[in-house]
Design a protein around this motif. Sequence first.
Motif: not given
Length: 533
Positions: A83-88, A115-122
């Motif tokens: 939900r962040s503004a970076e990924f949406r 995939r990019r969002a999940l990499r940030v989470v991990i």
Amino acid sequence: MVNISRGQVIAVAFICLLGLAFALPNALNKNFLTKVPGWLPSQTFNLGLDLQGGIHLLYSVDLSGVVSERMKDVRKQVRTAFRSAEFRVKYLRLRVRNDRVTFRLVDPNQESLARRALRVVIDDLGGSANALTGAGAHYEFRFNGPNGVLTMTETGRTALAQRTVEQAIEILRQRIDPTGAIDPTIQAQGTDRILIQVPGEKDPDSLRRKIGTTAKMTFHLLHPSLDGEQVREAPAGYRLVGGEDGFRQNYLIVDEVALDGQHIVDASQNFQDGRPVVSFRFDTTGARQFCRITQANINRPFAIVLDNKVISAPVIQSAICGGSGIITGRFTIQTANELALLLRAGALPAPLRIEEQRQVGAELGQDSIDAGKFASIIGLILVIVFMVLAYGRFGLFANVALLTNLVLIAAALSLLQATLTLPGIAGIVLTIGMAVDANVLIFERIREEVRAGRTPMSAIDTGYRRALTTIIDSNLTTFIAALLLFLFGSGPVQGFGVTLSIGLATSMFTAIMVTRLFVVGWWRRAKPQALPI
């Protein structure tokens, strides 16, 4: 070595007198020590489980729900990232199923963005964003068309279990020994068990309450109209929990946590209208959230839930923005103190299950003490007799230094508030035999110098000076071994390492400084033509 300055004499005498002052409380009655002024030494060393009795407990850590709870937190972070503004990232059905986070992309073309969002989470979770499928990765994800799955690897599960046990040990230490005076043994056994030994404990029920209570505290709002006593099934978004406050058997609370108890940084037992209560204080984040919740829900009940039981549900009378609050309920002074202690220590990361309980009686402890005393006395007498027969007057000097050494060991144990165990007594007995080693080396060296035709003064000076290197080398190697026992051992092994290390340090001082003080003082007064050695 025969030149001893006044400053050295004063320093040696001061250390010996200071040691006597710190060792003396161990020989005095405990009731008398309570009357000693605060500026006088009154600390005594603690006795271990094998010497004064106590409780031996073995718990297993229930790790079954830890992964599931962890993945629920991961789901929240995935939702925040999407939900962040970076990924949406647009998604559906973000859920935790079978200890894995699953979701479906509304737009399959957003897979690279997801995939990019999940990499940030991990990466935020402490995993490896650059080696998601490597041996060290704690999390990994994969896509099958628009469906995505994020799972925890076996490496991640092992690391999480280890962290959970380590965190549980630290919390248990704060609960059992908040002041640091008891010095219990709390250590991991295997991957999911914790051994607890508490010396001097006489109340196993109270101890088990401290240990076994998970103490997970949360704050919830109640249903605005429905009463938990009147419904059998909770509507969506709510759940029924039991009440332990003496007012209701069941409460209908909002399922979502309004405020987590992990924000509590301090708690203590107090009185309100003559009744025991528990006062608590939040950290900055918790205080801000508590203020906002109370401002928006004046005249509504606010449930305080401890381990899925409502212990208090006061009505919010006004906004509370001071960062503190009070828990009322059917408390006694003891239960209020126990709850305050649990809140200060924090909630256990996983439930504990008792596997074994043993109580070590005081009789066994007294037998151990008597046996240790007997061994120490016999060892001391034999060493004293040997030194007198072997070295005459010089042997008497060494014996006085030996007794000083024992006093300094007791003083060091008291000053460090160390715990003396049966292996610790074994370390002291070993120290008695080793304490005269340095004197034997010095005296034998003096004998050799006398046989070589040196004068008494020259023999004493050369004997102390040339034996010093050998003494330091021999004691240093033994000290390294004792230090390794303390650092890498546990329980009784550590106790042996502590007393042996202290004994080596004090014996070096007494052998080199105290005996030299006696020998040089005697030589200066007597001016002998030959040495009685």
